[in-house]
Write a protein that holds these residues in place. Structure first.
Motif, PDB file in Angstrom:
ATOM      1  N   ILE A 116       0.129  -3.782  -6.025  1.00 17.34           N
ATOM      2  CA  ILE A 116       0.457  -2.522  -5.362  1.00 17.34           C
ATOM      3  C   ILE A 116      -0.728  -1.573  -5.539  1.00 17.34           C
ATOM      4  CG2 ILE A 116       2.005  -0.540  -5.263  1.00 17.34           C
ATOM      5  CD1 ILE A 116       4.197  -2.282  -6.419  1.00 17.34           C
ATOM      6  N   ILE A 117      -1.231  -1.054  -4.430  1.00 13.91           N
ATOM      7  CA  ILE A 117      -2.330  -0.097  -4.455  1.00 13.91           C
ATOM      8  C   ILE A 117      -1.773   1.275  -4.122  1.00 13.91           C
ATOM      9  CG2 ILE A 117      -4.543   0.542  -3.437  1.00 13.91           C
ATOM     10  CD1 ILE A 117      -4.958  -2.416  -2.756  1.00 13.91           C
ATOM     11  N   VAL A 118      -2.009   2.237  -5.020  1.00 14.83           N
ATOM     12  CA  VAL A 118      -1.461   3.584  -4.864  1.00 14.83           C
ATOM     13  C   VAL A 118      -2.600   4.569  -4.639  1.00 14.83           C
ATOM     14  CG1 VAL A 118      -0.063   5.393  -5.920  1.00 14.83           C
ATOM     15  CG2 VAL A 118       0.433   2.992  -6.413  1.00 14.83           C
ATOM     16  N   GLY A 119      -2.545   5.288  -3.529  1.00 13.26           N
ATOM     17  CA  GLY A 119      -3.520   6.338  -3.269  1.00 13.26           C
ATOM     18  C   GLY A 119      -3.138   7.592  -4.023  1.00 13.26           C
ATOM     19  N   ALA A 120      -4.016   8.086  -4.900  1.00 15.68           N
ATOM     20  CA  ALA A 120      -3.694   9.226  -5.763  1.00 15.68           C
ATOM     21  C   ALA A 120      -3.920  10.548  -5.045  1.00 15.68           C
ATOM     22  CB  ALA A 120      -4.530   9.175  -7.034  1.00 15.68           C
ATOM     23  N   LYS A 121      -2.967  11.446  -5.190  1.00 16.38           N
ATOM     24  CA  LYS A 121      -3.107  12.825  -4.734  1.00 16.38           C
ATOM     25  C   LYS A 121      -3.629  13.658  -5.900  1.00 16.38           C
ATOM     26  CE  LYS A 121       0.517  14.483  -2.780  1.00 16.38           C
ATOM     27  NZ  LYS A 121       1.923  14.856  -2.512  1.00 16.38           N
ATOM     28  N   ASP A 122      -3.977  14.923  -5.625  1.00 17.06           N
ATOM     29  CA  ASP A 122      -4.398  15.812  -6.707  1.00 17.06           C
ATOM     30  C   ASP A 122      -3.230  16.201  -7.609  1.00 17.06           C
ATOM     31  OD1 ASP A 122      -7.056  15.837  -5.960  1.00 17.06           O
ATOM     32  OD2 ASP A 122      -6.845  17.583  -4.649  1.00 17.06           O
TER      33      ASP A 122
ATOM     34  N   PHE B 289      -6.019 -10.821   0.847  1.00 11.32           N
ATOM     35  CA  PHE B 289      -4.872 -10.022   0.440  1.00 11.32           C
ATOM     36  C   PHE B 289      -3.987  -9.796   1.667  1.00 11.32           C
ATOM     37  CE2 PHE B 289      -8.229  -9.136  -2.522  1.00 11.32           C
ATOM     38  CZ  PHE B 289      -7.602  -9.017  -3.755  1.00 11.32           C
ATOM     39  N   LEU B 290      -2.698 -10.074   1.533  1.00 11.63           N
ATOM     40  CA  LEU B 290      -1.772  -9.933   2.639  1.00 11.63           C
ATOM     41  C   LEU B 290      -0.895  -8.703   2.415  1.00 11.63           C
ATOM     42  CD1 LEU B 290      -0.466 -11.116   5.211  1.00 11.63           C
ATOM     43  CD2 LEU B 290       1.124 -12.314   3.704  1.00 11.63           C
ATOM     44  N   VAL B 291      -1.097  -7.680   3.223  1.00 14.11           N
ATOM     45  CA  VAL B 291      -0.301  -6.455   3.096  1.00 14.11           C
ATOM     46  C   VAL B 291       1.077  -6.709   3.698  1.00 14.11           C
ATOM     47  CG1 VAL B 291      -0.107  -4.022   3.705  1.00 14.11           C
ATOM     48  CG2 VAL B 291      -2.348  -4.992   3.152  1.00 14.11           C
ATOM     49  N   ILE B 292       2.092  -6.674   2.848  1.00 16.52           N
ATOM     50  CA  ILE B 292       3.460  -6.963   3.301  1.00 16.52           C
ATOM     51  C   ILE B 292       4.253  -5.691   3.567  1.00 16.52           C
ATOM     52  CG2 ILE B 292       3.552  -9.195   2.152  1.00 16.52           C
ATOM     53  CD1 ILE B 292       5.110  -7.874  -0.113  1.00 16.52           C
ATOM     54  N   ALA B 293       3.749  -4.540   3.089  1.00 18.07           N
ATOM     55  CA  ALA B 293       4.440  -3.268   3.337  1.00 18.07           C
ATOM     56  C   ALA B 293       3.479  -2.115   3.104  1.00 18.07           C
ATOM     57  CB  ALA B 293       5.662  -3.127   2.435  1.00 18.07           C
ATOM     58  N   MET B 294       3.664  -1.029   3.868  1.00 15.61           N
ATOM     59  CA  MET B 294       2.866   0.183   3.709  1.00 15.61           C
ATOM     60  C   MET B 294       3.797   1.386   3.769  1.00 15.61           C
ATOM     61  SD  MET B 294      -0.620  -0.422   5.945  1.00 15.61           S
ATOM     62  CE  MET B 294       0.241  -0.487   7.531  1.00 15.61           C
ATOM     63  N   ALA B 295       3.500   2.408   2.962  1.00 17.46           N
ATOM     64  CA  ALA B 295       4.324   3.613   2.956  1.00 17.46           C
ATOM     65  C   ALA B 295       3.493   4.780   2.435  1.00 17.46           C
ATOM     66  CB  ALA B 295       5.561   3.415   2.097  1.00 17.46           C
ATOM     67  N   SER B 296       3.936   5.992   2.738  1.00 20.67           N
ATOM     68  CA  SER B 296       3.239   7.176   2.253  1.00 20.67           C
ATOM     69  C   SER B 296       3.688   7.568   0.857  1.00 20.67           C
ATOM     70  CB  SER B 296       3.453   8.351   3.214  1.00 20.67           C
ATOM     71  OG  SER B 296       4.826   8.679   3.310  1.00 20.67           O
ATOM     72  N   SER B 297       4.838   7.040   0.416  1.00 23.48           N
ATOM     73  CA  SER B 297       5.336   7.292  -0.934  1.00 23.48           C
ATOM     74  C   SER B 297       6.297   6.171  -1.308  1.00 23.48           C
ATOM     75  CB  SER B 297       6.057   8.644  -1.019  1.00 23.48           C
ATOM     76  OG  SER B 297       7.261   8.608  -0.292  1.00 23.48           O
TER      77      SER B 297
ATOM     78  N   LEU C 221       0.843  -1.193   0.000  1.00 16.82           N
ATOM     79  CA  LEU C 221       0.000   0.000   0.000  1.00 16.82           C
ATOM     80  C   LEU C 221       0.875   1.238   0.000  1.00 16.82           C
ATOM     81  CD1 LEU C 221      -2.730  -0.911   2.673  1.00 16.82           C
ATOM     82  CD2 LEU C 221      -2.756  -1.325   0.201  1.00 16.82           C
ATOM     83  N   VAL C 222       0.628   2.122  -0.969  1.00 16.45           N
ATOM     84  CA  VAL C 222       1.305   3.421  -1.007  1.00 16.45           C
ATOM     85  C   VAL C 222       0.215   4.481  -0.898  1.00 16.45           C
ATOM     86  CG1 VAL C 222       2.777   4.975  -2.330  1.00 16.45           C
ATOM     87  CG2 VAL C 222       3.165   2.500  -2.442  1.00 16.45           C
ATOM     88  N   GLU C 223       0.100   5.083   0.270  1.00 11.25           N
ATOM     89  CA  GLU C 223      -1.002   6.009   0.560  1.00 11.25           C
ATOM     90  C   GLU C 223      -0.564   6.981   1.642  1.00 11.25           C
ATOM     91  OE1 GLU C 223      -4.142   8.185   1.471  1.00 11.25           O
ATOM     92  OE2 GLU C 223      -4.245   6.827  -0.264  1.00 11.25           O
TER      93      GLU C 223
ATOM     94  N   THR D 136      -2.357   7.874   6.895  1.00 14.17           N
ATOM     95  CA  THR D 136      -2.075   6.736   7.763  1.00 14.17           C
ATOM     96  C   THR D 136      -3.350   6.017   8.158  1.00 14.17           C
ATOM     97  OG1 THR D 136      -0.121   7.860   8.645  1.00 14.17           O
ATOM     98  CG2 THR D 136      -0.992   6.018   9.928  1.00 14.17           C
ATOM     99  N   LEU D 137      -4.386   6.783   8.473  1.00  9.37           N
ATOM    100  CA  LEU D 137      -5.662   6.191   8.879  1.00  9.37           C
ATOM    101  C   LEU D 137      -6.254   5.358   7.752  1.00  9.37           C
ATOM    102  CD1 LEU D 137      -7.864   5.986  11.055  1.00  9.37           C
ATOM    103  CD2 LEU D 137      -8.908   8.045  10.084  1.00  9.37           C
ATOM    104  N   PHE D 138      -6.250   5.897   6.528  1.00 12.79           N
ATOM    105  CA  PHE D 138      -6.792   5.162   5.385  1.00 12.79           C
ATOM    106  C   PHE D 138      -5.970   3.907   5.120  1.00 12.79           C
ATOM    107  CE2 PHE D 138      -7.407   4.191   0.898  1.00 12.79           C
ATOM    108  CZ  PHE D 138      -8.779   4.283   0.770  1.00 12.79           C
ATOM    109  N   ARG D 139      -4.651   4.022   5.210  1.00 10.41           N
ATOM    110  CA  ARG D 139      -3.772   2.871   5.008  1.00 10.41           C
ATOM    111  C   ARG D 139      -4.096   1.751   5.972  1.00 10.41           C
ATOM    112  NH1 ARG D 139       0.931   6.126   4.882  1.00 10.41           N
ATOM    113  NH2 ARG D 139       1.451   5.381   6.969  1.00 10.41           N
ATOM    114  N   GLU D 140      -4.219   2.108   7.239  1.00 14.49           N
ATOM    115  CA  GLU D 140      -4.457   1.085   8.257  1.00 14.49           C
ATOM    116  C   GLU D 140      -5.832   0.446   8.087  1.00 14.49           C
ATOM    117  OE1 GLU D 140      -3.830   3.121  11.921  1.00 14.49           O
ATOM    118  OE2 GLU D 140      -1.631   3.034  11.766  1.00 14.49           O
ATOM    119  N   GLY D 141      -6.834   1.265   7.747  1.00 11.19           N
ATOM    120  CA  GLY D 141      -8.172   0.718   7.529  1.00 11.19           C
ATOM    121  C   GLY D 141      -8.214  -0.204   6.328  1.00 11.19           C
TER     122      GLY D 141
END
Length: 243
Positions: free
Chosen positions: A53-59, A28-36, A8-10, A13-18
């Motif tokens: 890999i799931i990427v949270g899009a910014k504007d 789905f097994l999350v093996i790593a999380m990061a903000s970038s 997860l790249v998001e 932090t709250l959205f990532r954890e949820g």
């Protein structure tokens, strides 16, 4: 270790954890999380190879392109899906151009998200139809989409007729991403018979194509042990469009 290895790249932090907790309950097994992507160093990533890999899009469109390019360089064979706060045609175009396999809204339901991710792991690409059509018109892209696969996901129907045992077998094969030839070989029947059964299945469950039938099955049938990787599924030859 069980489940599809996912990163997860998001920024949130709250959205990532949820999202991590939601995915953990659905195979789905999350093996790593990061903000970038810059935070995904060797210490962060385990020895397990990421398959999604799931990427949270910014504007910021530049940020999205930079991160997808970096991910594609580091993980050339991994499926990438973008989760966005709002529709952004430029971002959809960027995601599509950089071979991401999906562009989804954070406002969709959890069940729709999971079904979409499962389809991505079966080899499909999931993009919003209205936005993709606009991109085709605005940018003059030459996108050829097979009629059999390119159709919007229909609402669930509860009036389908009873499927035969053979039709149920074939439907499970469709969920696994198997071609008609593969289905015929695995069930020891001729390919023409498979085609007849598939036509009957589509008519009974009131959908238009194989992808819609797979979605219908994922919603109703006992799940297969695990969605298989697109390379095993024969890299499905089309894309699904979300309304």
């Amino acid at each position: 270790m069980r489940g599809i290895p996912t990163v997860l790249v998001e920024q949130s932090t709250l959205f990532r954890e949820g999202l991590c907790k939601l995915l953990a309950k659905r195979g789905f097994l999350v093996i790593a999380m990061a903000s970038s992507v810059d935070e995904l160093d060797a210490a962060t990533l385990p020895d397990v190879e990421a398959e999604l890999i799931i990427v949270g899009a910014k504007d910021d469109d530049t940020w999205l392109e930079k991160n997808i390019r970096a991910l594609r360089t580091r993980f050339p064979d991994t499926q990438i899906v973008v989760l966005a706060d709002r529709y952004n045609p430029d971002q959809v175009h960027t995601a599509f151009r950089l071979s991401a396999r999906g562009y989804l809204m954070k406002t969709i339901s959890s069940s729709t998200l999971i079904k979409s991710l499962e389809l991505v792991m079966l080899g499909e690409s999931i993009f919003p139809s209205a936005i993709l059509t606009r991109i085709v018109n605005d940018h003059g892209l030459d996108i050829e989409i097979a009629d059999e696969i390119a159709a919007e996901i229909p609402p669930i129907s509860h009036s389908s007729r009873t499927l035969s045992a053979r039709e149920m077998q074939i439907l499970q094969c469709l969920v696994r991403g198997q071609s008609n030839k593969m289905i015929a070989r695995s069930l020891d029947i001729v390919e023409a018979t498979v085609k007849v059964h598939i036509k009957a299945i589509l008519r009974k469950i009131q959908v238009q194509n194989r992808t819609q039938a797979a979605i219908w099955a994922i919603n109703r049938l006992e799940p297969v042990s695990r969605p298989i990787n697109a390379s095993v599924a024969g890299k499905a030859n089309g894309m699904s469009l979300l309304p």
